[in-house]
Design an enzyme around this catalytic site. Structure first.
Site, PDB file in Angstrom:
ATOM      1  N   ARG A  89       0.843  -1.199   0.000  1.00 53.64           N
ATOM      2  CA  ARG A  89       0.000   0.000   0.000  1.00 53.64           C
ATOM      3  C   ARG A  89       0.878   1.250   0.000  1.00 53.64           C
ATOM      4  O   ARG A  89       2.029   1.221   0.448  1.00 53.64           O
ATOM      5  CB  ARG A  89      -0.903   0.012   1.234  1.00 53.64           C
ATOM      6  N   HIS A 130      -2.793   2.467  -5.544  1.00 50.78           N
ATOM      7  CA  HIS A 130      -3.667   1.331  -5.245  1.00 50.78           C
ATOM      8  C   HIS A 130      -3.963   0.540  -6.513  1.00 50.78           C
ATOM      9  O   HIS A 130      -4.146  -0.678  -6.465  1.00 50.78           O
ATOM     10  CB  HIS A 130      -4.960   1.812  -4.598  1.00 50.78           C
ATOM     11  N   LYS A 163      -1.797  -2.762   7.998  1.00 56.19           N
ATOM     12  CA  LYS A 163      -2.948  -2.316   8.777  1.00 56.19           C
ATOM     13  C   LYS A 163      -2.977  -3.039  10.119  1.00 56.19           C
ATOM     14  O   LYS A 163      -2.648  -4.218  10.210  1.00 56.19           O
ATOM     15  CB  LYS A 163      -4.248  -2.595   8.008  1.00 56.19           C
ATOM     16  N   TYR A 220      -9.765 -10.454  -6.700  1.00 61.18           N
ATOM     17  CA  TYR A 220      -8.873 -10.458  -7.847  1.00 61.18           C
ATOM     18  C   TYR A 220      -9.133 -11.647  -8.765  1.00 61.18           C
ATOM     19  O   TYR A 220      -8.796 -11.595  -9.943  1.00 61.18           O
ATOM     20  CB  TYR A 220      -7.414 -10.448  -7.380  1.00 61.18           C
ATOM     21  N   HIS A 278      -3.822  -9.105   3.394  1.00 60.52           N
ATOM     22  CA  HIS A 278      -5.269  -9.119   3.612  1.00 60.52           C
ATOM     23  C   HIS A 278      -5.594  -9.977   4.829  1.00 60.52           C
ATOM     24  O   HIS A 278      -5.090 -11.099   4.959  1.00 60.52           O
ATOM     25  CB  HIS A 278      -5.999  -9.688   2.395  1.00 60.52           C
ATOM     26  N   ARG A 311      -1.252  -1.791  -6.963  1.00 56.90           N
ATOM     27  CA  ARG A 311      -1.443  -2.927  -6.047  1.00 56.90           C
ATOM     28  C   ARG A 311      -2.405  -3.935  -6.667  1.00 56.90           C
ATOM     29  O   ARG A 311      -2.153  -5.140  -6.664  1.00 56.90           O
ATOM     30  CB  ARG A 311      -1.974  -2.398  -4.718  1.00 56.90           C
TER      31      ARG A 311
END
Length: 313
Positions: free
Chosen positions: A164, A259, A188, A294, A285, A262
């Site tokens: 990210r 993004h 995150k 995806y 994730h 990404r």
């Protein structure tokens, strides 16, 4: 960042107090980023203000009807399905915390549903477009300009690793393991992961560290890996602007930012045969369901190619 105390003035006293306590929980116990804290607080403050207008003075009186009324109000204001789904999640997390900490006798949001957001397929670069983007950046860096060398290194690393933009901007020099071609990333929820990158990215990073960064570095740069035009840690906005500008120079490429790169990295990995679990770990994730988006992208591209190429499509 706006604090809970700054938005609680118009709430009943008990509601305001619980909002301030919830902010402490998000910051101290969950260790969320300032952006995430701001988003959660904004949603919960809106919920509490709506409940207060319905006559609720205490968090203990929150019920499923009040939560549904709040979401219905959002819908009448034209909020998107994605926004409604996010706010329903925020409400459930909040009421779960109320029940867990004894601030409410029941979890009012346990049965709260949320609309399924429309999952739009993110735009991605084709492999040839990604190659042209990187070739142009490397060619531009041949003049030795520190910013050109930096841009090439950033683009190579974003495409190679799928990290990210916030993760990239937060990298320090010591986060790079140049012997193993991996980078340590703080994702995150402050979850750390190690992400590999390839030989072209390694070459671009070596050139940046040996030629570009020393020429650009200013007092206050600290250990930052990537620097802005003034020689200090690069800002996410500067990275976004650079990526959009560079992609715009590729004929026919969609308008994407970091993004989008990404998304592109994940899509190309899956198209190349990578398994979903590996891509999930690479991207950081928390849920495999997020990574499965995806697979829809690659299926859509396959379907489009089939319709174009098969005589009986």
């Amino acid at each position: 960042m706006a604090t809970a105390s700054a938005v609680a003035d118009e709430l009943p006293e008990a509601m305001a107090a619980v909002l301030v306590a919830y902010e402490r929980h998000l910051v101290s116990e969950r260790d969320l980023t300032p952006h995430s804290v701001r988003a959660y607080l904004g949603d919960v403050a809106g919920l509490l203000a709506h409940a207060a207008r319905l006559g609720h003075e205490e968090p203990t009186s929150l019920d499923l009807r009040a939560l549904r009324s709040w979401l219905a109000k959002q819908q009448t204001l034209g909020r998107s399905r994605t926004t409604l789904a996010r706010r329903a999640t925020a409400a459930r997390v909040f009421t779960g915390w109320l029940a867990r900490t004894g601030r409410s006798p029941q979890d009012a949001g346990a049965l709260l549903g949320s609309p399924r957001p429309h999952r739009t397929l993110p735009p991605v670069l084709r492999a040839d477009e990604a190659a042209e983007l990187l070739q142009q950046a490397v060619a531009d860096a041949d003049d030795g300009s520190p910013l050109g060398v930096r841009d090439a290194a950033i683009l190579e690393l974003l495409y190679a690793s799928g990290i990210r933009v916030g993760e990239l901007a937060g990298l320090d020099v010591d986060d790079l393991d140049r012997g193993r071609n991996v980078v340590r990333v703080m994702g995150k929820g402050r979850k750390e992961r190690t992400v590999p990158f390839g030989v072209p990215a390694a070459r671009a990073l070596d050139r940046w560290l040996t030629v570009g960064r020393p020429a650009l570095r200013a007092d206050g740069a600290g250990p930052a890996l990537f620097l802005g035009a003034r020689g200090r840690r690069i800002d996410q906005r500067a990275v976004r602007e650079m990526v959009h500008r560079r992609v715009a120079a590729v004929p026919g490429a969609p308008d994407i930012g970091p993004h989008g790169l990404r998304h592109t990295a994940a899509t190309h990995l899956l198209e190349g045969g990578a398994d979903l679990r590996s891509v999930q770990e690479l991207l950081g994730h928390a849920s495999l369901a997020t990574t499965q988006l995806y697979t829809h992208v690659t299926t859509d591209r396959l379907r489009a190619a089939y319709r174009q190429a098969h005589p009986r499509a």
